[in-house]
Design a protein around this motif. Structure first.
Motif, mmCIF file in Angstrom:
data_model
loop_
_atom_site.group_PDB
_atom_site.id
_atom_site.type_symbol
_atom_site.label_atom_id
_atom_site.label_comp_id
_atom_site.label_asym_id
_atom_site.label_seq_id
_atom_site.Cartn_x
_atom_site.Cartn_y
_atom_site.Cartn_z
ATOM 1 N N GLN A 183 26.456 9.399 21.070
ATOM 2 C CA GLN A 183 26.811 8.106 20.497
ATOM 3 C C GLN A 183 27.744 8.278 19.303
ATOM 4 O O GLN A 183 28.761 7.598 19.175
ATOM 5 C CB GLN A 183 25.557 7.358 20.045
ATOM 6 N N TRP A 222 31.703 -1.471 19.358
ATOM 7 C CA TRP A 222 30.584 -1.480 20.305
ATOM 8 C C TRP A 222 31.075 -1.772 21.711
ATOM 9 O O TRP A 222 30.747 -1.078 22.665
ATOM 10 C CB TRP A 222 29.570 -2.532 19.860
ATOM 11 N N ARG A 262 30.822 0.980 24.702
ATOM 12 C CA ARG A 262 29.924 0.694 25.812
ATOM 13 C C ARG A 262 30.528 1.004 27.171
ATOM 14 O O ARG A 262 29.814 1.141 28.162
ATOM 15 C CB ARG A 262 29.483 -0.772 25.767
ATOM 16 N N ALA A 274 29.337 4.471 27.325
ATOM 17 C CA ALA A 274 27.893 4.616 27.149
ATOM 18 C C ALA A 274 27.267 3.225 27.133
ATOM 19 O O ALA A 274 26.987 2.684 26.067
ATOM 20 C CB ALA A 274 27.595 5.356 25.851
ATOM 21 N N ILE A 331 24.328 2.083 24.693
ATOM 22 C CA ILE A 331 24.350 2.188 23.230
ATOM 23 C C ILE A 331 24.095 0.817 22.611
ATOM 24 O O ILE A 331 24.570 -0.208 23.112
ATOM 25 C CB ILE A 331 25.697 2.767 22.739
ATOM 26 N N THR A 359 23.068 0.941 16.448
ATOM 27 C CA THR A 359 23.504 2.331 16.347
ATOM 28 C C THR A 359 24.955 2.384 15.894
ATOM 29 O O THR A 359 25.323 3.228 15.071
ATOM 30 C CB THR A 359 23.343 3.035 17.703
#
Lengths: 139, 139
Positions: free
Chosen positions: B20, B41, B45, B48, B51, B55
């Motif tokens: 991350q 974010w 994403r 990942a 996530i 975070t």
DNA sequence: GTAGATGCAAATTGTTTGCAAGAGA
DNA sequence: TCTCTTGCAAACAATTTGCATCTAC
């Protein structure tokens, strides 16, 4: 500042002269510490205990829109305001949140590189220094 | 940037090398638009999907604490981040929120007036120009 | 194995908005 | 009178935090 001059100033900006507006603006002009909306509220409440926090927010926003007050950038999430309309620069302490002014010849609007003019219309320019103030350093 | 170099960089900063963290930092270094946490974010994403937004917030905060990422001042309430650690200045459009970089000789750390050194420890200094960009002006 | 990192959900904080009543011009 | 303001309460949005689980070192 004279009340009459203020009435005129507000009128020119298309703002009615209300007691709340008067007190908020006065507090801003007198303040040296770039207060937050809540701090302004606390101060103004001494003269007008019934004023609400939203009115302070709304008033600061409309003063800002007319250029009578500025939002100081660089601090935390909490907005800080400046009643000094003359161009100057800011020192922001990341630890205690304190904000101080400083002057710096050679860093005014006239000194910006030409590419800035090409970017769009400039409303204001300032040097922003972030760090930790003497007191927070323990000196 | 090489993965190994990144591992070393994180280790030097006392940060574990997690997938991350890797993705967030990579997104920041590649970004040119000074993205918000939510924008980062959205981008991360894609690599990942699991996530979480917190975070991303936590990661940006710890990268900022290590000086690997900067918070760009002067915009709206939403924080914007900069993965470019080299000193430069910012143009902020108050209308669309766009942020652009510019360079300006004579406005670096070395050019600050002496009173600034007396104020405390400086972490960074930049010129912040606020206004309305060409596109928002309709040009 | 241990300290630090993550995901989830809930909480916090600063700020804004809808609405009805009130006041300036 | 008519529009702009205000107060109240509720709504919002960005960001943070507690906790249990997981993972890099």
């Amino acid at each position: 500042m004279q009340i009459d001059a203020l009435k005129k100033l507000f009128a020119q900006s298309g703002l009615k002269f209300t007691n709340q507006r008067y007190l908020v603006y006065k507090a801003m002009v007198e303040a040296r510490d770039h207060p937050s909306a809540e701090t302004v509220w606390r101060r103004v409440r001494e003269s007008a205990p019934a004023i609400s926090l939203d009115t302070v927010y709304r008033t600061l926003a409309s003063l800002e829109a007319r250029g009578l007050v500025t939002r100081v950038p660089g601090g935390s999430e909490e907005s800080r305001f400046d009643g000094d309309a003359s161009p100057h620069h800011h020192l922001v302490c990341l630890q205690c949140g304190g904000i101080e002014d400083f002057v710096m010849p050679g860093a005014g609007l006239a000194d910006l590189p030409p590419e800035v003019a090409a970017w769009g219309r400039v409303r204001d320019a300032q040097v922003l220094v972030r760090g930790v103030c003497r007191r927070c350093l323990g000196l």
